[in-house]
Design an enzyme around this catalytic site. Structure first.
Site, PDB file in Angstrom:
ATOM      1  N   ASP A 155       0.708  -1.208   0.144  1.00 17.93           N
ATOM      2  CA  ASP A 155      -0.064   0.155  -0.176  1.00 17.93           C
ATOM      3  C   ASP A 155       1.047   1.179   0.124  1.00 17.93           C
ATOM      4  O   ASP A 155       0.177   2.380   0.246  1.00 17.93           O
ATOM      5  CB  ASP A 155      -0.901  -0.117   1.328  1.00 17.93           C
ATOM      6  CG  ASP A 155      -0.161  -0.055   2.491  1.00 17.93           C
ATOM      7  OD1 ASP A 155       1.230  -0.166   2.421  1.00 17.93           O
ATOM      8  OD2 ASP A 155      -0.594   0.116   3.804  1.00 17.93           O
TER       9      ASP A 155
ATOM     10  N   HIS B  72      24.853   7.991 -16.704  1.00 17.67           N
ATOM     11  CA  HIS B  72      24.006   8.238 -15.716  1.00 17.67           C
ATOM     12  C   HIS B  72      24.165   7.165 -14.554  1.00 17.67           C
ATOM     13  O   HIS B  72      23.292   6.497 -14.144  1.00 17.67           O
ATOM     14  CB  HIS B  72      22.485   7.673 -16.310  1.00 17.67           C
ATOM     15  CG  HIS B  72      21.969   8.957 -17.278  1.00 17.67           C
ATOM     16  ND1 HIS B  72      20.836   8.440 -18.084  1.00 17.67           N
ATOM     17  CD2 HIS B  72      22.567  10.282 -17.393  1.00 17.67           C
ATOM     18  CE1 HIS B  72      20.851   9.890 -18.709  1.00 17.67           C
ATOM     19  NE2 HIS B  72      21.668  10.655 -18.378  1.00 17.67           N
TER      20      HIS B  72
ATOM     21  N   ASP C  43      26.052  15.728 -11.803  1.00 18.45           N
ATOM     22  CA  ASP C  43      24.896  16.188 -12.258  1.00 18.45           C
ATOM     23  C   ASP C  43      23.766  16.046 -11.475  1.00 18.45           C
ATOM     24  O   ASP C  43      23.076  15.153 -11.389  1.00 18.45           O
ATOM     25  CB  ASP C  43      24.762  15.293 -13.495  1.00 18.45           C
ATOM     26  CG  ASP C  43      23.995  15.730 -14.250  1.00 18.45           C
ATOM     27  OD1 ASP C  43      23.157  16.523 -14.115  1.00 18.45           O
ATOM     28  OD2 ASP C  43      23.856  15.190 -15.642  1.00 18.45           O
TER      29      ASP C  43
ATOM     30  N   ASP D  46      19.069  21.755 -14.459  1.00 20.50           N
ATOM     31  CA  ASP D  46      19.972  20.761 -14.553  1.00 20.50           C
ATOM     32  C   ASP D  46      21.590  21.109 -14.622  1.00 20.50           C
ATOM     33  O   ASP D  46      21.734  21.852 -15.650  1.00 20.50           O
ATOM     34  CB  ASP D  46      19.388  20.041 -16.043  1.00 20.50           C
ATOM     35  CG  ASP D  46      20.153  18.679 -16.593  1.00 20.50           C
ATOM     36  OD1 ASP D  46      21.122  18.409 -15.713  1.00 20.50           O
ATOM     37  OD2 ASP D  46      19.878  18.152 -17.698  1.00 20.50           O
TER      38      ASP D  46
ATOM     39  N   HIS E 182      27.405  11.632 -26.221  1.00 20.27           N
ATOM     40  CA  HIS E 182      25.870  12.125 -26.158  1.00 20.27           C
ATOM     41  C   HIS E 182      25.914  13.408 -26.886  1.00 20.27           C
ATOM     42  O   HIS E 182      27.070  14.181 -27.314  1.00 20.27           O
ATOM     43  CB  HIS E 182      25.674  12.211 -24.518  1.00 20.27           C
ATOM     44  CG  HIS E 182      26.439  13.005 -23.756  1.00 20.27           C
ATOM     45  ND1 HIS E 182      26.374  14.547 -23.872  1.00 20.27           N
ATOM     46  CD2 HIS E 182      27.522  12.831 -22.812  1.00 20.27           C
ATOM     47  CE1 HIS E 182      27.233  15.070 -23.009  1.00 20.27           C
ATOM     48  NE2 HIS E 182      27.888  14.198 -22.435  1.00 20.27           N
TER      49      HIS E 182
ATOM     50  N   HIS F 205      19.640  19.252 -24.516  1.00 22.36           N
ATOM     51  CA  HIS F 205      18.287  19.000 -24.615  1.00 22.36           C
ATOM     52  C   HIS F 205      17.384  20.244 -24.201  1.00 22.36           C
ATOM     53  O   HIS F 205      17.967  20.983 -23.466  1.00 22.36           O
ATOM     54  CB  HIS F 205      17.983  17.800 -24.017  1.00 22.36           C
ATOM     55  CG  HIS F 205      18.427  17.709 -22.357  1.00 22.36           C
ATOM     56  ND1 HIS F 205      17.702  18.512 -21.617  1.00 22.36           N
ATOM     57  CD2 HIS F 205      19.716  17.423 -21.619  1.00 22.36           C
ATOM     58  CE1 HIS F 205      18.220  18.286 -20.292  1.00 22.36           C
ATOM     59  NE2 HIS F 205      19.650  17.723 -20.611  1.00 22.36           N
TER      60      HIS F 205
ATOM     61  N   HIS G 148      14.357  16.523 -19.249  1.00 22.72           N
ATOM     62  CA  HIS G 148      14.330  16.356 -20.985  1.00 22.72           C
ATOM     63  C   HIS G 148      13.069  16.641 -21.304  1.00 22.72           C
ATOM     64  O   HIS G 148      12.016  15.883 -21.674  1.00 22.72           O
ATOM     65  CB  HIS G 148      14.716  14.905 -21.439  1.00 22.72           C
ATOM     66  CG  HIS G 148      16.035  14.476 -20.697  1.00 22.72           C
ATOM     67  ND1 HIS G 148      16.514  13.082 -20.835  1.00 22.72           N
ATOM     68  CD2 HIS G 148      17.139  15.229 -20.411  1.00 22.72           C
ATOM     69  CE1 HIS G 148      17.798  13.278 -20.512  1.00 22.72           C
ATOM     70  NE2 HIS G 148      18.031  14.318 -20.026  1.00 22.72           N
TER      71      HIS G 148
ATOM     72  N   GLU H 188      25.883  20.840 -22.414  1.00 23.01           N
ATOM     73  CA  GLU H 188      26.536  20.146 -21.646  1.00 23.01           C
ATOM     74  C   GLU H 188      27.678  19.227 -22.431  1.00 23.01           C
ATOM     75  O   GLU H 188      27.602  17.895 -22.480  1.00 23.01           O
ATOM     76  CB  GLU H 188      25.562  19.156 -20.922  1.00 23.01           C
ATOM     77  CG  GLU H 188      24.459  18.584 -21.741  1.00 23.01           C
ATOM     78  CD  GLU H 188      23.517  17.718 -20.916  1.00 23.01           C
ATOM     79  OE1 GLU H 188      24.196  16.652 -20.119  1.00 23.01           O
ATOM     80  OE2 GLU H 188      22.168  17.920 -20.928  1.00 23.01           O
TER      81      GLU H 188
ATOM     82  N   TYR I  28      34.989  11.591 -21.895  1.00 23.95           N
ATOM     83  CA  TYR I  28      34.893  10.246 -20.883  1.00 23.95           C
ATOM     84  C   TYR I  28      35.946   9.334 -21.411  1.00 23.95           C
ATOM     85  O   TYR I  28      35.637   8.873 -22.422  1.00 23.95           O
ATOM     86  CB  TYR I  28      33.654   9.786 -20.943  1.00 23.95           C
ATOM     87  CG  TYR I  28      32.587  10.724 -20.694  1.00 23.95           C
ATOM     88  CD1 TYR I  28      32.172  11.231 -19.464  1.00 23.95           C
ATOM     89  CD2 TYR I  28      31.843  11.301 -21.954  1.00 23.95           C
ATOM     90  CE1 TYR I  28      31.199  12.393 -19.181  1.00 23.95           C
ATOM     91  CE2 TYR I  28      30.870  12.491 -21.624  1.00 23.95           C
ATOM     92  CZ  TYR I  28      30.290  12.618 -20.433  1.00 23.95           C
ATOM     93  OH  TYR I  28      29.542  13.848 -20.225  1.00 23.95           O
TER      94      TYR I  28
ATOM     95  N   ARG J  12      32.332  16.504 -17.439  1.00 21.65           N
ATOM     96  CA  ARG J  12      31.073  17.152 -18.086  1.00 21.65           C
ATOM     97  C   ARG J  12      30.752  18.594 -17.369  1.00 21.65           C
ATOM     98  O   ARG J  12      30.874  18.627 -16.183  1.00 21.65           O
ATOM     99  CB  ARG J  12      30.093  16.389 -17.891  1.00 21.65           C
ATOM    100  CG  ARG J  12      28.551  16.998 -18.522  1.00 21.65           C
ATOM    101  CD  ARG J  12      27.468  15.962 -19.019  1.00 21.65           C
ATOM    102  NE  ARG J  12      26.782  15.368 -17.914  1.00 21.65           N
ATOM    103  CZ  ARG J  12      27.054  14.380 -17.205  1.00 21.65           C
ATOM    104  NH1 ARG J  12      28.003  13.360 -17.883  1.00 21.65           N
ATOM    105  NH2 ARG J  12      26.630  13.765 -16.306  1.00 21.65           N
TER     106      ARG J  12
ATOM    107  N   GLU K 157      27.872  21.392 -17.452  1.00 21.20           N
ATOM    108  CA  GLU K 157      26.432  21.600 -18.148  1.00 21.20           C
ATOM    109  C   GLU K 157      25.739  22.798 -17.561  1.00 21.20           C
ATOM    110  O   GLU K 157      25.731  23.069 -16.224  1.00 21.20           O
ATOM    111  CB  GLU K 157      25.426  20.320 -17.680  1.00 21.20           C
ATOM    112  CG  GLU K 157      24.088  20.611 -17.987  1.00 21.20           C
ATOM    113  CD  GLU K 157      23.146  19.478 -17.812  1.00 21.20           C
ATOM    114  OE1 GLU K 157      23.715  18.640 -16.887  1.00 21.20           O
ATOM    115  OE2 GLU K 157      22.387  19.253 -18.511  1.00 21.20           O
TER     116      GLU K 157
HETATM  117  N1  GLY Z   1      20.962  15.180 -15.831  1.00 28.24           N
HETATM  118  C1  GLY Z   1      20.486  14.282 -17.155  1.00 28.24           C
HETATM  119  C2  GLY Z   1      20.963  15.159 -18.269  1.00 28.24           C
HETATM  120  O1  GLY Z   1      22.097  16.241 -18.016  1.00 28.24           O
HETATM  121  O2  GLY Z   1      20.643  15.167 -19.392  1.00 28.24           O
HETATM  122 MN    MN Z   2      21.043  17.701 -19.333  1.00 28.81          MN
HETATM  123 MN    MN Z   3      22.220  16.857 -16.205  1.00 28.92          MN
END
Ligand code: GLY
Ligand code: MN
Ligand code: MN
Length: 470
Positions: free
Chosen positions: A60, A254, A271, A282, A377, A381, A388, A414, A418, A436, A438
């Site tokens: 529950d 991730h 991140d 983000d 990547h 976005h 996203h 971003e 890597y 990274r 961002e």
């Molecule tokens: N935090 C996920 C991305 O940077 O897209």
């Molecule tokens: Mn992002």
């Molecule tokens: Mn991010």
């Protein structure tokens, strides 16, 4: 000092305090959005905008509930088992709702329900029905409609009730997201104010992470410090699972365990960012656990920073997200050739493809290193009610990535690099490094505004902030 937050004793003992709280979105804005939505529908249409289902964790106990972003966008109605119904029969705009009934027993356990009266009084619908009346309401409305806007696959409970009625009347089917998502791509002033607030809280959290970080701490301890700032500043929590990745863990894009001990000499990639009044931020920052970048870390860091800054300087109305990505990729490509990571023949996408064709083993580790091996990547976005946000994935994403931007579109920048610790083709000194950087930006009339400048990214600023905190 460039960054927005300056270390004080006060911040180390962060307390909830009066901060500038951005107003709730006024009711008239939701009414204006619904009016626009109704005008965009084909004549004699009915649209159903569904809430998200509740999701059971066990027995529950549910996962925390998050309303669907389209319901938030058109009404801010917070409860599950609800539907917004918008129609334009005979050119007359109408807004109805389906909601959970008031239920004293249930409300004792799971909280206040607005009920039919609350929906009408507080959410300005003309009529409201309880959820057990959904089938009857759908049958009545579908019998009159020429066009139906409904998205299957979002809420099974409603799909099961809706499908038989829809089949009976065999009205045409349209996806309401073709309208809502187009609307959500360009932000209104009130949305940008909330996004600035979300970004500013997240930036402060990254400053705190830099201040408290030291070798020997666990990744989750740093996560706790960050998420504490989110909550103390009035955010609802993280906008997505926080990534706190020391050393090689940063190579996993991730990474979510956040369970390792931070090592002296490693970088820490964070991140993490909050959701404020439904709006996401983000941010990623990468900094040295011990407060001082090594020479090789700095080489990679400065290259990613150069790509981040070049992409931001390039972003403006008329430019597409695809072009922003190409700008960042170009900077990384050139820098990686200079650092000897890529061969000089890899100086363009076309030349890279020629080399790969020749070697005949695309993607195999025996082929020469290509940019995608270390930057796998996209650069950007869209950002908004979802991290996203609309246009990022799905059928319309190609269009959304190649369309020339207009003012007030929000997105991330971003770039990252890597270096797989086990990839023997890469220079030894870089293996295991993941960086990274961002930021969240919004297009203005001529360029873009960076919402996340409160989190330092110049290496000297980061080192200075970390040195003061020690
Ligand atoms: N935090 C996920 C991305 O940077 O897209
Ligand atoms: Mn992002
Ligand atoms: Mn991010």
């Amino acid at each position: 000092m460039q960054w927005g937050y300056i270390l004080t004793k006060k911040r180390m003992t962060l307390k909830a305090e009066a901060i500038h709280v951005v107003e709730e979105i006024p009711a008239k804005i939701f009414a204006k959005r619904r009016k626009y939505f109704i005008e965009e529908m084909l004549p004699d249409s009915i649209a159903f905008i569904l809430s998200n289902p509740e999701c059971i964790r066990s027995n529950d106990t549910d996962f925390p509930y998050r309303q669907s972003s389209d319901v938030l966008y058109l009404s801010s109605f917070p409860e599950p088992q609800s539907v917004l119904i918008l129609s334009n029969f005979d050119g007359k705009p109408e807004f109805k709702m389906v909601v959970r009934p008031k239920d004293r027993q249930r409300e004792i356990w799971t909280g206040h329900r607005l009920g039919v009266e609350g929906a009408i009084e507080k959410f300005a619908c003309q009529e409201a029905y309880t959820v057990d009346q959904f089938t009857q309401v759908v049958n009545n409305l579908l019998s009159k409609a020429k066009n139906v806007y409904y998205k299957f696959g979002q809420n099974e409970e409603f799909d099961e009730l809706f499908e038989p009625a829809w089949k009976k009347y065999s009205s045409s089917l349209h996806n309401p997201e073709t309208i809502t998502h187009e609307m959500r791509m360009v932000k209104e002033k009130v949305e940008l104010d909330l996004m600035r607030q979300a970004a500013s809280i997240s930036a402060e959290a990254h400053c705190v992470a830099m201040e408290v970080c030291k070798a020997g701490m666990m990744e989750y301890e740093v996560q706790a410090e960050i998420e504490r700032v989110f909550m103390m500043r009035g955010a609802s929590g993280p906008a997505y699972g926080s990534i706190v990745a020391g050393g090689e863990n940063a190579i996993c894009l991730h990474y979510s365990e956040n369970s390792a001990r931070l090592q002296n000499g490693d970088l820490l990639l964070i991140d993490a960012a909050c959701e404020y009044r439904g709006y996401a931020s983000d941010i990623t920052r990468t900094f040295p656990v011990n407060g001082k970048f090594s020479e090789e870390q700095l080489e990679i860091y400065n290259l990613v920073l150069a790509a981040n800054k070049a992409a931001i300087a390039f972003a403006k109305p008329g430019v597409s997200l695809k072009q922003v990505h190409e700008r960042a990729s170009g900077v990384l490509r050139e820098g990686l050739i200079q650092l000897g990571v890529l061969g000089p023949e890899m100086d363009s996408v076309e030349n890279e493809e020629k080399v790969l064709k020749h070697s005949g083993k695309n993607g195999n580790k025996s082929t020469p290193v290509i940019l995608r091996d270390v930057f796998m990547h996209g650069t950007s976005h869209w950002l908004g009610l979802d991290v996203h946000d609309v246009g990022t994935i799905g059928t319309r994403s190609t269009h959304a990535k190649t369309m020339p931007m207009v003012p007030n579109m929000a997105f991330t920048v971003e770039p990252g690099l890597y270096f797989d610790p086990d990839d023997k083709r890469l220079p030894k000194k870089y293996r295991g490094i993941g960086v990274r950087i961002e930021d969240d930006v919004v297009t203005t009339a001529k360029g873009c505004e960076v919402l996340t400048s409160g989190a330092p990214k110049e290496p000297e600023e980061i080192e200075e902030l970390m040195a003061i905190a020690r």
